[in-house]
Structure formats: C-alpha cells, structure tokens
Scaffold this motif. Structure first.
Motif, PDB file in Angstrom:
ATOM      1  N   LEU A  47      -3.803   0.277  -4.926  1.00 22.40           N
ATOM      2  CA  LEU A  47      -2.469  -0.221  -4.616  1.00 22.40           C
ATOM      3  C   LEU A  47      -2.522  -1.058  -3.351  1.00 22.40           C
ATOM      4  O   LEU A  47      -3.197  -0.707  -2.392  1.00 22.40           O
ATOM      5  CB  LEU A  47      -1.488   0.939  -4.415  1.00 22.40           C
ATOM      6  N   ASP A  48      -1.805  -2.156  -3.368  1.00 21.74           N
ATOM      7  CA  ASP A  48      -1.677  -3.028  -2.197  1.00 21.74           C
ATOM      8  C   ASP A  48      -0.201  -3.052  -1.817  1.00 21.74           C
ATOM      9  O   ASP A  48       0.618  -3.602  -2.549  1.00 21.74           O
ATOM     10  CB  ASP A  48      -2.189  -4.429  -2.520  1.00 21.74           C
ATOM     11  N   PHE A  49       0.114  -2.424  -0.698  1.00 20.67           N
ATOM     12  CA  PHE A  49       1.490  -2.322  -0.242  1.00 20.67           C
ATOM     13  C   PHE A  49       1.922  -3.522   0.597  1.00 20.67           C
ATOM     14  O   PHE A  49       3.081  -3.646   0.954  1.00 20.67           O
ATOM     15  CB  PHE A  49       1.682  -1.041   0.590  1.00 20.67           C
ATOM     16  N   PHE A  50       0.974  -4.352   0.930  1.00 17.80           N
ATOM     17  CA  PHE A  50       1.248  -5.488   1.812  1.00 17.80           C
ATOM     18  C   PHE A  50       0.788  -6.776   1.145  1.00 17.80           C
ATOM     19  O   PHE A  50      -0.051  -6.750   0.258  1.00 17.80           O
ATOM     20  CB  PHE A  50       0.523  -5.300   3.149  1.00 17.80           C
ATOM     21  N   GLU A  51       1.289  -7.856   1.588  1.00 11.99           N
ATOM     22  CA  GLU A  51       0.852  -9.158   1.067  1.00 11.99           C
ATOM     23  C   GLU A  51       0.146  -9.907   2.178  1.00 11.99           C
ATOM     24  O   GLU A  51       0.492 -11.025   2.515  1.00 11.99           O
ATOM     25  CB  GLU A  51       2.043  -9.927   0.505  1.00 11.99           C
ATOM     26  N   SER A 114       5.047   7.984   3.594  1.00 16.33           N
ATOM     27  CA  SER A 114       5.922   6.830   3.788  1.00 16.33           C
ATOM     28  C   SER A 114       5.443   5.629   2.968  1.00 16.33           C
ATOM     29  O   SER A 114       6.241   4.953   2.313  1.00 16.33           O
ATOM     30  CB  SER A 114       5.984   6.475   5.276  1.00 16.33           C
ATOM     31  N   LEU A 115       4.136   5.361   3.002  1.00 22.98           N
ATOM     32  CA  LEU A 115       3.592   4.246   2.216  1.00 22.98           C
ATOM     33  C   LEU A 115       3.817   4.448   0.725  1.00 22.98           C
ATOM     34  O   LEU A 115       4.122   3.505   0.002  1.00 22.98           O
ATOM     35  CB  LEU A 115       2.096   4.095   2.473  1.00 22.98           C
ATOM     36  N   SER A 116       3.670   5.688   0.270  1.00 21.97           N
ATOM     37  CA  SER A 116       3.782   5.969  -1.160  1.00 21.97           C
ATOM     38  C   SER A 116       5.170   5.674  -1.710  1.00 21.97           C
ATOM     39  O   SER A 116       5.344   5.524  -2.914  1.00 21.97           O
ATOM     40  CB  SER A 116       3.407   7.420  -1.453  1.00 21.97           C
ATOM     41  N   GLU A 117       6.141   5.559  -0.837  1.00 20.91           N
ATOM     42  CA  GLU A 117       7.515   5.290  -1.260  1.00 20.91           C
ATOM     43  C   GLU A 117       7.825   3.802  -1.325  1.00 20.91           C
ATOM     44  O   GLU A 117       8.892   3.403  -1.790  1.00 20.91           O
ATOM     45  CB  GLU A 117       8.484   6.010  -0.323  1.00 20.91           C
ATOM     46  N   LYS A 118       6.884   2.968  -0.886  1.00 20.65           N
ATOM     47  CA  LYS A 118       7.079   1.525  -0.911  1.00 20.65           C
ATOM     48  C   LYS A 118       6.657   0.939  -2.253  1.00 20.65           C
ATOM     49  O   LYS A 118       5.877   1.536  -2.972  1.00 20.65           O
ATOM     50  CB  LYS A 118       6.242   0.859   0.200  1.00 20.65           C
ATOM     51  N   GLU A 119       7.151  -0.246  -2.532  1.00 19.55           N
ATOM     52  CA  GLU A 119       6.678  -0.983  -3.700  1.00 19.55           C
ATOM     53  C   GLU A 119       5.232  -1.405  -3.437  1.00 19.55           C
ATOM     54  O   GLU A 119       4.856  -1.649  -2.296  1.00 19.55           O
ATOM     55  CB  GLU A 119       7.545  -2.210  -3.954  1.00 19.55           C
ATOM     56  N   ALA A 120       4.464  -1.500  -4.497  1.00 20.68           N
ATOM     57  CA  ALA A 120       3.054  -1.863  -4.331  1.00 20.68           C
ATOM     58  C   ALA A 120       2.589  -2.729  -5.490  1.00 20.68           C
ATOM     59  O   ALA A 120       3.038  -2.571  -6.623  1.00 20.68           O
ATOM     60  CB  ALA A 120       2.195  -0.609  -4.253  1.00 20.68           C
ATOM     61  N   HIS A 121       1.680  -3.620  -5.182  1.00 23.83           N
ATOM     62  CA  HIS A 121       0.970  -4.365  -6.220  1.00 23.83           C
ATOM     63  C   HIS A 121      -0.148  -3.463  -6.726  1.00 23.83           C
ATOM     64  O   HIS A 121      -0.758  -2.728  -5.952  1.00 23.83           O
ATOM     65  CB  HIS A 121       0.373  -5.650  -5.647  1.00 23.83           C
ATOM     66  N   VAL A 122      -0.414  -3.526  -8.015  1.00 21.13           N
ATOM     67  CA  VAL A 122      -1.507  -2.765  -8.612  1.00 21.13           C
ATOM     68  C   VAL A 122      -2.638  -3.744  -8.922  1.00 21.13           C
ATOM     69  O   VAL A 122      -2.445  -4.720  -9.644  1.00 21.13           O
ATOM     70  CB  VAL A 122      -1.058  -2.023  -9.888  1.00 21.13           C
TER      71      VAL A 122
END
Length: 155
Positions: A47-51, A114-122
């Motif tokens: 998972l990538d939570f950041f761009e 906290s991170l797990s609750e964010k949108e993420a790219h797979v």
C-alpha cells in the motif's frame, strides 16, 4: 514471472518490512520502507498512502527492486521486476483490506493504526528475477528468473 517459494514468502513476512527501490525522471534511486504488504506466490502487493517519490517514479518507470534482509542471520533476498497500480474494484479494496487486517494483527502502534485509516494506492509487484543477499552465496547469480538477468532493463 518468478514464483516466490513458501520459505521466502515466510521470510519476508517474518521480517515485517522490506525496502522498495525506484528510479524516476531524476535518475536518482529512491528507496522507501514498506510495512503494509502481502506476499503471494507470483506477486507482492503493498500500500502507498502518499503520492511522493516512489509513487511518481513508478508512473515514469515501472521497474522496481525490492530488498529484504535479516541482519542477525545475514540472510536476505532481492527481487527485480515491474510494478503497477491496481485500480479495479473490488480487487483493490479486497487487497487493501487484507493487507491492513494482517498488519494490524502484529503492529499496534498508533501511527500504524492512523495510516491504516487513510486511503491508499495498491501496488502490484511482479518479480522477474530473485537474488540471494547472503554473503556466502554468489549474489550476482539469480536463484530464480524468468528472464536473462544480464539483459534486465536494457533497451
């Protein structure tokens, strides 16, 4: 693509972290650690939570290196292959939910939660070659490959 043996899948899971190397337009290597991941026989998902850098680099250049290492046993592996983004639903949600459920079983830190609750790219990584990083072994000889590793990434 290279099939990842059960022993190596288990090794990656036990380490709980691996490093992803990418190269984009700047031609400088970017590395970033990943803890939100899932290893299957023929692919590794994360998972990538950041761009940030990795995200942008993969869009420019899908060739990626993954490295995992156990410093106590001096054992590790390096995979080279290509990465792509999973965009189709429900596949994206299924993988994301599976990865998050797995990481929250072993990592209870507030930052992880906290991170797990964010949108993420797979991201789906398909390994094309695997090398041992064990110092006693020949690290320039692949231990699994579906390509001629001497021509990897050559045009």
């Amino acid at each position: 693509m290279v099939k990842i043996p059960d022993s190596i899948k288990k090794f990656i899971d036990e380490q709980g972290i691996f490093v992803v190397g990418t190269i984009g337009e700047t031609k400088f290597v970017n590395i970033s650690p990943r803890i939100f991941f899932k290893v299957e026989e023929d692919a590794i998902y994360w998972l990538d939570f950041f761009e940030h850098k990795s995200f942008k680099n993969i869009q420019v250049n899908p060739y990626v290196t993954i490295s995992v290492f156990n410093k106590n046993d001096l054992e590790g592996y390096q995979f080279k292959g290509s990465a792509s983004y999973i965009t189709d639903e429900p596949t994206k949600s299924e993988i994301r939910d599976s990865v998050i459920e797995n990481i929250l079983k072993t990592n209870l830190s507030p930052k992880t939660k906290s991170l797990s609750e964010k949108e993420a790219h797979v991201i789906q990584f398909e390994p094309q070659v695997c090398y041992s990083l064990n110092p006693e072994e020949y690290s320039d000889m692949s231990i699994g490959s579906d390509i001629d590793s001497t021509s990897l990434f050559c045009d």
